[in-house]
Each structure stands twice: as C-alpha cells, then as structure tokens.
Write a protein that holds these residues in place. Structure first.
Motif, PDB file in Angstrom:
ATOM      1  N   LEU A   2       0.496   0.908  -7.658  1.00 24.57           N
ATOM      2  CA  LEU A   2       0.198   0.865  -6.117  1.00 24.57           C
ATOM      3  C   LEU A   2       0.598   1.737  -5.162  1.00 24.57           C
ATOM      4  O   LEU A   2       0.789   3.246  -5.706  1.00 24.57           O
ATOM      5  CB  LEU A   2       2.014  -0.231  -5.741  1.00 24.57           C
ATOM      6  CG  LEU A   2       2.013  -1.558  -6.742  1.00 24.57           C
ATOM      7  CD1 LEU A   2       4.192  -2.130  -6.596  1.00 24.57           C
ATOM      8  CD2 LEU A   2       0.774  -2.470  -5.978  1.00 24.57           C
ATOM      9  N   LYS A   3      -0.489   1.725  -3.993  1.00 24.56           N
ATOM     10  CA  LYS A   3      -0.435   3.111  -3.134  1.00 24.56           C
ATOM     11  C   LYS A   3       0.626   2.314  -1.958  1.00 24.56           C
ATOM     12  O   LYS A   3       0.699   1.719  -1.815  1.00 24.56           O
ATOM     13  CB  LYS A   3      -1.795   2.744  -2.356  1.00 24.56           C
ATOM     14  CG  LYS A   3      -2.292   4.058  -1.214  1.00 24.56           C
ATOM     15  CD  LYS A   3      -3.585   3.351  -0.967  1.00 24.56           C
ATOM     16  CE  LYS A   3      -3.991   4.910  -0.227  1.00 24.56           C
ATOM     17  NZ  LYS A   3      -5.117   4.064   0.098  1.00 24.56           N
ATOM     18  N   THR A   4       0.891   3.789  -1.902  1.00 27.21           N
ATOM     19  CA  THR A   4       1.875   3.955  -0.995  1.00 27.21           C
ATOM     20  C   THR A   4       1.990   4.426   0.447  1.00 27.21           C
ATOM     21  O   THR A   4       0.197   3.966   1.215  1.00 27.21           O
ATOM     22  CB  THR A   4       2.386   5.145  -1.364  1.00 27.21           C
ATOM     23  OG1 THR A   4       3.590   5.464  -2.274  1.00 27.21           O
ATOM     24  CG2 THR A   4       3.923   5.510  -0.093  1.00 27.21           C
ATOM     25  N   THR A   5       2.413   3.204   1.567  1.00 26.84           N
ATOM     26  CA  THR A   5       1.541   2.357   2.480  1.00 26.84           C
ATOM     27  C   THR A   5       2.390   3.970   3.957  1.00 26.84           C
ATOM     28  O   THR A   5       3.834   3.139   3.357  1.00 26.84           O
ATOM     29  CB  THR A   5       2.016   1.227   2.944  1.00 26.84           C
ATOM     30  OG1 THR A   5       1.483   0.185   2.563  1.00 26.84           O
ATOM     31  CG2 THR A   5       2.054   0.526   4.574  1.00 26.84           C
ATOM     32  N   ALA A   6       2.003   4.186   4.147  1.00 22.83           N
ATOM     33  CA  ALA A   6       2.794   5.774   5.727  1.00 22.83           C
ATOM     34  C   ALA A   6       1.482   5.371   6.382  1.00 22.83           C
ATOM     35  O   ALA A   6       0.893   5.205   6.780  1.00 22.83           O
ATOM     36  CB  ALA A   6       2.531   6.670   4.912  1.00 22.83           C
ATOM     37  N   HIS A   7       2.742   5.801   7.380  1.00 26.30           N
ATOM     38  CA  HIS A   7       2.113   5.808   8.966  1.00 26.30           C
ATOM     39  C   HIS A   7       3.851   6.215   9.945  1.00 26.30           C
ATOM     40  O   HIS A   7       4.080   6.740   9.166  1.00 26.30           O
ATOM     41  CB  HIS A   7       2.051   3.901   9.887  1.00 26.30           C
ATOM     42  CG  HIS A   7       3.877   3.192   9.255  1.00 26.30           C
ATOM     43  ND1 HIS A   7       4.566   3.088   8.746  1.00 26.30           N
ATOM     44  CD2 HIS A   7       4.866   3.522  10.468  1.00 26.30           C
ATOM     45  CE1 HIS A   7       5.405   2.468   8.969  1.00 26.30           C
ATOM     46  NE2 HIS A   7       5.436   1.997  10.570  1.00 26.30           N
ATOM     47  N   TYR A  54       8.147   9.811  10.164  1.00 26.98           N
ATOM     48  CA  TYR A  54       6.904   9.226   9.111  1.00 26.98           C
ATOM     49  C   TYR A  54       7.671   8.273   7.880  1.00 26.98           C
ATOM     50  O   TYR A  54       9.198   9.330   7.607  1.00 26.98           O
ATOM     51  CB  TYR A  54       6.857  10.602   8.769  1.00 26.98           C
ATOM     52  CG  TYR A  54       5.678  10.513   7.208  1.00 26.98           C
ATOM     53  CD1 TYR A  54       4.773  10.318   7.352  1.00 26.98           C
ATOM     54  CD2 TYR A  54       5.862  11.136   6.113  1.00 26.98           C
ATOM     55  CE1 TYR A  54       3.103  10.210   6.419  1.00 26.98           C
ATOM     56  CE2 TYR A  54       5.355  10.864   4.992  1.00 26.98           C
ATOM     57  CZ  TYR A  54       3.769  10.003   5.396  1.00 26.98           C
ATOM     58  OH  TYR A  54       3.225  10.364   4.117  1.00 26.98           O
ATOM     59  N   GLU A  56       7.141   5.825   4.595  1.00 24.05           N
ATOM     60  CA  GLU A  56       6.922   5.942   3.186  1.00 24.05           C
ATOM     61  C   GLU A  56       7.278   4.681   3.130  1.00 24.05           C
ATOM     62  O   GLU A  56       8.365   4.236   2.603  1.00 24.05           O
ATOM     63  CB  GLU A  56       6.728   6.823   2.030  1.00 24.05           C
ATOM     64  CG  GLU A  56       5.934   8.150   2.347  1.00 24.05           C
ATOM     65  CD  GLU A  56       6.020   9.476   1.448  1.00 24.05           C
ATOM     66  OE1 GLU A  56       6.108   8.621   0.615  1.00 24.05           O
ATOM     67  OE2 GLU A  56       5.543   9.645   1.573  1.00 24.05           O
ATOM     68  N   ASP A  57       6.022   2.592   2.923  1.00 25.06           N
ATOM     69  CA  ASP A  57       6.313   2.068   2.284  1.00 25.06           C
ATOM     70  C   ASP A  57       8.418   1.481   3.168  1.00 25.06           C
ATOM     71  O   ASP A  57       9.187   1.018   2.546  1.00 25.06           O
ATOM     72  CB  ASP A  57       7.526   1.222   0.500  1.00 25.06           C
ATOM     73  CG  ASP A  57       6.390   2.386  -0.148  1.00 25.06           C
ATOM     74  OD1 ASP A  57       4.886   2.136   0.059  1.00 25.06           O
ATOM     75  OD2 ASP A  57       6.519   2.995  -1.012  1.00 25.06           O
ATOM     76  N   GLY A  58       8.195   1.399   4.659  1.00 22.42           N
ATOM     77  CA  GLY A  58       9.150   1.585   5.251  1.00 22.42           C
ATOM     78  C   GLY A  58      10.001   2.279   5.281  1.00 22.42           C
ATOM     79  O   GLY A  58      11.103   1.566   6.016  1.00 22.42           O
TER      80      GLY A  58
END
Length: 280
Positions: A2-7, A54, A56-58
């Motif tokens: 699974l790819k980490t979702t970051a924002h 920042y 990652e995965d919430g």
C-alpha cells in the motif's frame, strides 16, 4: 504494497492535541514553536503566519512554523521536501531558517537554489541547557527591568541586535522592534544591570513554556567586556528565571564565538545538541 498518502496543510486549533504531542517529543529543542503555539492557540490573527502539519495516512508526523522564521519540528526527510515545496509555492520569504542542524542544513539545500546564497549561514550553534542554579555567586545588581527604564534599555537592545544579527532592527519597522522590547519588559522577561543611566549588562527571555525558557540578547557594555562581568550576571539571571519563569534555561550560540561559549560553560550550561540558523 500500500502506498502512503501524505499531505501538508495549515494546522488549526482543532489540531492542538496532536501538535502538543509532537512538540513534547523534545520540549527543549521545540521550545520556540511551543511558545508560539501556547501564546496564540493557532489563532491566525495572533500567530502572524501559520504552522503547517505534514500528515501521513492521516497522522501528524512533522510540523513547521512558517512566519518571520521557518522552524521545522520533528521533520522527516519527506516532510522537509513537502515543506520546501509549500514555502516556494506560497512565495514565503522569512528572515531566517532555524532549528536542529541535521534538519536545517538539508532543508536549506532544498530552498537555496531558488533563494540564492544566505546573508549569514550559521551552520554550527551549540544548543546549551541548564537545569540547576549556577555554582557561581550571582551578581546582586541583576534585576528585572522596569517599564519606565525602556528608554535606557532600548539603545543597548538595538546595539546588541545589530552586532549579533548584522542588521539594524529599526530598518524594517522601528515601531515593531520597540514594541517587542517593551513587551519583554512588561512580561518581566528582561533583566539588566543599570547604573547611572547606563546598561552594563542585559539579556532577556525570548520564549518560554512550562518546561523551559530560552535566553537571548546577551549584552555587555563594550567598555566592560573581558572583565568577568557576564558570568556572575548570567548566574543571577539563571537563578531568577528558574524561580519566576521556567525550571530549565536554554540558549544557543555561534560555534566560533569562543568567548561566549566559555562564559556559558563557566556559568554551568552544557551543550546537548547543535542548532543551525540561516539568516536571509
């Protein structure tokens, strides 16, 4: 896999519990940002900038104070890249980038190609702490500055800032710097030896939390330097701020300033890590 979702996004008062937990990982190193967060509660009208998170995965992984100073907090390499993208996209131009050396140097490497050479890169600044009173006898003349002594203290503050930072603090906003000096006096955070209308020594607490405080602006009148005034004066400041502000006292100093480093060591400060400051 699974790819980490970051924002990255600006933090709000709703994020305070998570941000507090992040800052508490190193309450001494993160003191400046914690002070700003505690004093403003992340209310934009008081913050004068933003604190970015920042995720990652919430989950909040790192943060960055983005105002007059860029100050990364517990920043991972991925977070630094994301913060650099945000800084450049928002066209933010702070006066400095400050924090632990192992974070600031790679952060600056991402920003320098767009911003050009720094005005004054200070790449090795011992970060020093003290959690006890000094064994040196304190100078009894040191005391909190009174607000009606503002006009006596102010020229020494300008002289110190100009000498240390390399720019005149009045060049941008004279009223802004005057207000900051007055604020520190009013808080009881400004300490000095004043005799016959002359400031012999002064320093102030620039930031504080319930855990620690940070000294800044240490100044000895040029005519009195090298005479052993600073050590007992700082010993007195440490004793007073530990009683009235916070139990641990911190500061950081340029590595090349051997005289200042020796002074702080004689007072009882010990280096615990290394900071870096990029002055723009």
């Amino acid at each position: 896999m699974l790819k980490t979702t970051a924002h990255v996004r600006a933090l709000t008062p709703d994020d305070l519990p998570d941000l507090h937990r992040l800052l508490d990982r190193d309450p001494l190193v993160n003191l400046f940002v914690r002070n700003r967060v505690d004093s403003t509660k992340l209310q934009a009208r008081w913050l004068g900038g933003q604190v970015w998170g920042y995720f990652e995965d919430g989950s909040l992984v790192s943060a960055c104070h983005a105002g007059a100073n860029l100050v990364p907090v517990e920043a991972t390499p991925a977070a630094l890249s994301a913060f650099a993208e945000r800084v450049l996209a928002d066209n933010i131009r702070p006066s400095s980038v400050v924090g632990p050396r192992d974070v600031v140097i790679p952060f600056w490497a991402l920003l320098e190609p767009r911003w050009g050479p720094a005005r004054s890169p200070r790449l090795s600044q011992p970060f020093m702490t003290m959690a006890r009173d000094s064994r040196v006898a304190p100078d009894p003349r040191v005391r909190p500055v009174l607000i009606d002594e503002f006009d006596v203290l102010y020229p020494a503050s300008v002289a110190m800032f100009t000498e240390e930072v390399g720019v005149d603090p009045e060049a941008g906003s004279r009223s802004g710097y005057r207000a900051r000096v007055a604020q520190l006096i009013s808080q009881g955070w400004s300490f000095a030896i004043i005799e016959d209308g002359r400031v012999l020594f002064k320093t102030e607490v620039g930031a504080a939390t319930r855990d620690a405080c940070q000294l800044q602006g240490v100044y000895v009148h040029p005519d009195l330097r090298g005479r052993g005034l600073a050590v007992p004066a700082l010993a007195a400041v440490v004793r007073q701020v530990r009683q009235t502000v916070a139990p641990v006292v911190t500061l950081y100093v340029n590595d090349h300033n051997t005289a200042a480093r020796r002074t702080y060591e004689r007072v009882g400060f010990e280096q615990t890590t290394t900071f870096a400051s990029i002055l723009l």
